[in-house]
Motif scaffolding. Structure first.
Motif, PDB file in Angstrom:
ATOM      1  N   TYR A   1       0.876  -1.175   0.000  1.00  0.00           N
ATOM      2  CA  TYR A   1       0.000   0.000   0.000  1.00  0.00           C
ATOM      3  C   TYR A   1       0.911   1.222   0.000  1.00  0.00           C
ATOM      4  CZ  TYR A   1      -2.734   3.882   1.769  1.00  0.00           C
ATOM      5  OH  TYR A   1      -3.294   5.122   1.917  1.00  0.00           O
ATOM      6  N   PHE A   2       0.744   2.088  -1.010  1.00  0.00           N
ATOM      7  CA  PHE A   2       1.570   3.292  -1.143  1.00  0.00           C
ATOM      8  C   PHE A   2       0.678   4.526  -1.138  1.00  0.00           C
ATOM      9  CE2 PHE A   2       3.376   6.450  -4.221  1.00  0.00           C
ATOM     10  CZ  PHE A   2       4.396   6.915  -3.411  1.00  0.00           C
ATOM     11  N   LEU A   3       1.015   5.483  -0.273  1.00  0.00           N
ATOM     12  CA  LEU A   3       0.249   6.730  -0.153  1.00  0.00           C
ATOM     13  C   LEU A   3       1.179   7.928  -0.282  1.00  0.00           C
ATOM     14  CD1 LEU A   3      -2.310   8.441   0.746  1.00  0.00           C
ATOM     15  CD2 LEU A   3      -1.401   8.213   3.066  1.00  0.00           C
ATOM     16  N   ARG A   4       0.755   8.865  -1.113  1.00  0.00           N
ATOM     17  CA  ARG A   4       1.413  10.164  -1.174  1.00  0.00           C
ATOM     18  C   ARG A   4       0.349  11.247  -1.144  1.00  0.00           C
ATOM     19  NH1 ARG A   4       2.464  10.481  -5.976  1.00  0.00           N
ATOM     20  NH2 ARG A   4       1.221  12.303  -6.563  1.00  0.00           N
ATOM     21  N   VAL A   5       0.351  12.061  -0.084  1.00  0.00           N
ATOM     22  CA  VAL A   5      -0.528  13.226  -0.021  1.00  0.00           C
ATOM     23  C   VAL A   5       0.358  14.432  -0.302  1.00  0.00           C
ATOM     24  CG1 VAL A   5      -2.159  14.563   1.366  1.00  0.00           C
ATOM     25  CG2 VAL A   5      -1.959  12.098   1.719  1.00  0.00           C
ATOM     26  N   ASP A   6       0.127  15.103  -1.418  1.00  0.00           N
ATOM     27  CA  ASP A   6       1.020  16.162  -1.878  1.00  0.00           C
ATOM     28  C   ASP A   6       1.313  17.187  -0.789  1.00  0.00           C
ATOM     29  OD1 ASP A   6       1.119  14.975  -4.343  1.00  0.00           O
ATOM     30  OD2 ASP A   6      -0.415  16.267  -5.247  1.00  0.00           O
ATOM     31  N   ASN A   7       2.591  17.459  -0.598  1.00  0.00           N
ATOM     32  CA  ASN A   7       3.091  18.452   0.361  1.00  0.00           C
ATOM     33  C   ASN A   7       2.864  18.085   1.818  1.00  0.00           C
ATOM     34  OD1 ASN A   7       3.848  20.188  -1.817  1.00  0.00           O
ATOM     35  ND2 ASN A   7       1.717  20.898  -1.940  1.00  0.00           N
ATOM     36  N   VAL A   8       2.416  16.867   2.063  1.00  0.00           N
ATOM     37  CA  VAL A   8       2.076  16.499   3.435  1.00  0.00           C
ATOM     38  C   VAL A   8       2.777  15.221   3.892  1.00  0.00           C
ATOM     39  CG1 VAL A   8       0.218  15.905   5.053  1.00  0.00           C
ATOM     40  CG2 VAL A   8      -0.169  17.620   3.284  1.00  0.00           C
TER      41      VAL A   8
ATOM     42  N   LYS B   1       6.591  12.871   7.074  1.00  0.00           N
ATOM     43  CA  LYS B   1       6.114  14.122   6.496  1.00  0.00           C
ATOM     44  C   LYS B   1       7.046  14.482   5.349  1.00  0.00           C
ATOM     45  CE  LYS B   1       4.133  16.061  10.726  1.00  0.00           C
ATOM     46  NZ  LYS B   1       4.178  17.188  11.696  1.00  0.00           N
ATOM     47  N   ILE B   2       6.490  15.009   4.300  1.00  0.00           N
ATOM     48  CA  ILE B   2       7.294  15.341   3.127  1.00  0.00           C
ATOM     49  C   ILE B   2       8.333  16.405   3.451  1.00  0.00           C
ATOM     50  CG2 ILE B   2       7.178  16.466   0.854  1.00  0.00           C
ATOM     51  CD1 ILE B   2       4.713  14.825   0.252  1.00  0.00           C
ATOM     52  N   GLU B   3       7.993  17.328   4.326  1.00  0.00           N
ATOM     53  CA  GLU B   3       8.931  18.390   4.671  1.00  0.00           C
ATOM     54  C   GLU B   3      10.178  17.849   5.377  1.00  0.00           C
ATOM     55  OE1 GLU B   3       6.990  19.768   8.962  1.00  0.00           O
ATOM     56  OE2 GLU B   3       6.653  20.962   7.174  1.00  0.00           O
ATOM     57  N   ASP B   4      10.073  16.668   5.959  1.00  0.00           N
ATOM     58  CA  ASP B   4      11.219  16.084   6.654  1.00  0.00           C
ATOM     59  C   ASP B   4      12.111  15.259   5.728  1.00  0.00           C
ATOM     60  OD1 ASP B   4      10.318  17.173   9.027  1.00  0.00           O
ATOM     61  OD2 ASP B   4       9.223  15.360   9.622  1.00  0.00           O
ATOM     62  N   LEU B   5      11.640  14.961   4.521  1.00  0.00           N
ATOM     63  CA  LEU B   5      12.405  14.103   3.624  1.00  0.00           C
ATOM     64  C   LEU B   5      13.481  14.864   2.853  1.00  0.00           C
ATOM     65  CD1 LEU B   5       9.569  11.823   2.224  1.00  0.00           C
ATOM     66  CD2 LEU B   5      11.427  11.155   3.749  1.00  0.00           C
TER      67      LEU B   5
ATOM     68  N   LEU C   1      14.026   5.456   2.527  1.00  0.00           N
ATOM     69  CA  LEU C   1      14.243   6.752   3.167  1.00  0.00           C
ATOM     70  C   LEU C   1      13.199   7.065   4.223  1.00  0.00           C
ATOM     71  CD1 LEU C   1      15.158   8.866   0.002  1.00  0.00           C
ATOM     72  CD2 LEU C   1      16.706   7.699   1.583  1.00  0.00           C
ATOM     73  N   LEU C   2      12.152   6.259   4.291  1.00  0.00           N
ATOM     74  CA  LEU C   2      11.075   6.500   5.245  1.00  0.00           C
ATOM     75  C   LEU C   2      11.384   5.823   6.581  1.00  0.00           C
ATOM     76  CD1 LEU C   2       7.951   5.863   2.956  1.00  0.00           C
ATOM     77  CD2 LEU C   2       9.086   8.040   3.460  1.00  0.00           C
ATOM     78  N   PRO C   3      11.170   6.522   7.689  1.00  0.00           N
ATOM     79  CA  PRO C   3      11.382   5.920   9.005  1.00  0.00           C
ATOM     80  C   PRO C   3      10.423   4.749   9.229  1.00  0.00           C
ATOM     81  CG  PRO C   3      11.238   8.313   9.176  1.00  0.00           C
ATOM     82  CD  PRO C   3      10.815   7.958   7.788  1.00  0.00           C
ATOM     83  N   LEU C   4      10.934   3.697   9.847  1.00  0.00           N
ATOM     84  CA  LEU C   4      10.118   2.528  10.170  1.00  0.00           C
ATOM     85  C   LEU C   4       9.257   2.839  11.384  1.00  0.00           C
ATOM     86  CD1 LEU C   4       9.554  -0.494   9.564  1.00  0.00           C
ATOM     87  CD2 LEU C   4      11.345  -1.039  11.241  1.00  0.00           C
ATOM     88  N   LYS C   5       7.938   2.679  11.249  1.00  0.00           N
ATOM     89  CA  LYS C   5       7.008   2.953  12.329  1.00  0.00           C
ATOM     90  C   LYS C   5       6.532   1.687  13.022  1.00  0.00           C
ATOM     91  CE  LYS C   5       6.963   7.415  11.628  1.00  0.00           C
ATOM     92  NZ  LYS C   5       7.509   8.356  12.632  1.00  0.00           N
ATOM     93  N   SER C   6       6.429   0.593  12.277  1.00  0.00           N
ATOM     94  CA  SER C   6       5.972  -0.668  12.865  1.00  0.00           C
ATOM     95  C   SER C   6       6.455  -1.826  12.009  1.00  0.00           C
ATOM     96  CB  SER C   6       4.447  -0.708  12.976  1.00  0.00           C
ATOM     97  OG  SER C   6       3.844  -0.654  11.691  1.00  0.00           O
ATOM     98  N   SER C   7       6.608  -2.999  12.644  1.00  0.00           N
ATOM     99  CA  SER C   7       7.013  -4.183  11.899  1.00  0.00           C
ATOM    100  C   SER C   7       6.633  -5.427  12.683  1.00  0.00           C
ATOM    101  CB  SER C   7       8.522  -4.174  11.624  1.00  0.00           C
ATOM    102  OG  SER C   7       9.250  -4.257  12.837  1.00  0.00           O
ATOM    103  N   THR C   8       6.327  -6.483  11.953  1.00  0.00           N
ATOM    104  CA  THR C   8       6.048  -7.784  12.554  1.00  0.00           C
ATOM    105  C   THR C   8       6.650  -8.860  11.660  1.00  0.00           C
ATOM    106  OG1 THR C   8       3.914  -8.028  11.417  1.00  0.00           O
ATOM    107  CG2 THR C   8       3.877  -7.024  13.622  1.00  0.00           C
ATOM    108  N   CYS C   9       6.940  -9.997  12.261  1.00  0.00           N
ATOM    109  CA  CYS C   9       7.418 -11.140  11.493  1.00  0.00           C
ATOM    110  C   CYS C   9       6.677 -12.377  11.970  1.00  0.00           C
ATOM    111  CB  CYS C   9       8.923 -11.317  11.675  1.00  0.00           C
ATOM    112  SG  CYS C   9       9.630 -12.557  10.555  1.00  0.00           S
ATOM    113  N   GLU C  10       6.150 -13.143  11.024  1.00  0.00           N
ATOM    114  CA  GLU C  10       5.357 -14.320  11.341  1.00  0.00           C
ATOM    115  C   GLU C  10       5.771 -15.476  10.439  1.00  0.00           C
ATOM    116  OE1 GLU C  10       1.005 -12.442  12.296  1.00  0.00           O
ATOM    117  OE2 GLU C  10       1.770 -12.233  10.233  1.00  0.00           O
TER     118      GLU C  10
END
Length: 296
Positions: free
Chosen positions: A208-215, A243-247, A263-272
């Motif tokens: 799932y890929f999301l880009r909200v312009d400028n946000v 946030k785009i401003e942080d990238l 380049l995106l910080p990891l927020k959550s992860s699971t392994c099963e």
């Protein structure tokens, strides 16, 4: 073929995509992928479906999803299914199940970037319509639908990236879009699933890929790997966002999930691991690919 690596492990090679139904039987597994048309905008019958046992795709989605509206482009018949024939265990990927994981607003969860997005688009009069209490970004943490008794359990096993770096013949490849929305021309949200089958196993990427312009940029990835001759599938989930401003990267990178992912910080992860009752068959010495002209 471009093979997964630490810097760009999701750049699966891009041979011509199959259309309609495609299947492969290998080592006790049946792999099925289907691509079809977009969901229609209204009921397919003259009178809206009333028989719950025989709903058209539009009425089925309206009944099964508690959302004010669905993405602009939904592909109801696009599916990927992996069946372990000796046990009946398997996993399937579909748009309906993915959208059922979208927050309908019943939990009253406020989308973190909604106010920032509104402020950045204050010149657009329809913006209030977008700030409804449901997740208008259609964010989903869908990891696939298990069936036939297949169950997941936490594990410390991880996908061996070194194995995925090896150059191998591609016996089966499919890249399927489940749904997509352009957020009223203010970005994009897309959910897709890819698979490649090699003589030694199969690898799946549900993204799932999301880009909200400028946000905001957000990526939820589910990776599954099975090595033929073993009795389990490894499933890894990761959620990344920023946030785009942080990238502070070139704008072109923001439109390419393969490039921006690391380049995106990891927020959550699971392994099963998904356990099978018995090991799958080991690969034969030689396997003929479905397309003899397909280069690895």
């Amino acid at each position: 073929m471009s093979v997964p690596n630490q810097a760009g492990e999701d750049k699966l090679s891009q041979p011509q995509k199959p259309t309609g139904l495609n299947e492969l039987n290998i080592c006790g597994w049946k792999v099925s992928s289907c691509e079809s048309h977009i969901l229609k905008s209204k009921c397919e019958n003259e009178v809206e479906c009333v028989d719950a046992r025989n709903l058209c795709s539009v009425c089925l989605y309206n009944q099964q999803l508690d959302l004010p509206h669905i993405p602009d482009m939904v592909f109801p018949d696009n599916k990927l299914s992996i069946l372990h024939e000796p046990s009946g265990f398997g996993i399937e990927f579909s748009a309906l199940r993915a959208l059922q994981r979208v927050d309908s607003g019943k939990r009253d969860v406020k989308i973190a970037c909604a106010e920032e997005w509104k402020a950045s688009r204050s010149d657009q009069p329809h913006i209030e319509h977008e700030a409804k209490p449901f997740d208008w970004t259609f964010t989903t943490d869908y990891k696939g639908t298990l069936f036939g008794g297949l169950e997941a359990e936490s594990s410390h096993l991880h996908i061996d990236l070194e194995k995925l770096k090896r150059r191998e013949q591609i016996l089966f490849y499919s890249d399927i879009t489940l749904f997509e929305d352009e957020l009223h021309d203010n970005g994009t949200a897309i959910c897709s699933v890819k698979i490649r089958v090699m003589p030694t196993g199969f690898f799946i990427l549900l993204r799932y890929f999301l880009r909200v312009d400028n946000v905001l940029v957000r990526i939820n990835d589910t990776r599954l790997y099975h090595e033929f001759g073993t009795a389990h599938i490894i499933r890894e989930f990761s959620g990344r966002e920023s946030k785009i401003e942080d990238l502070r990267v070139p704008t072109a990178l923001l439109t390419d999930p393969n490039e921006i992912n690391q380049l995106l910080p990891l927020k959550s992860s699971t392994c099963e691991i998904l356990k099978l009752p018995s090991a799958s068959s080991k690969p034969p010495p030689e396997v003929t690919p479905i397309d003899p002209n397909l280069n690895p």
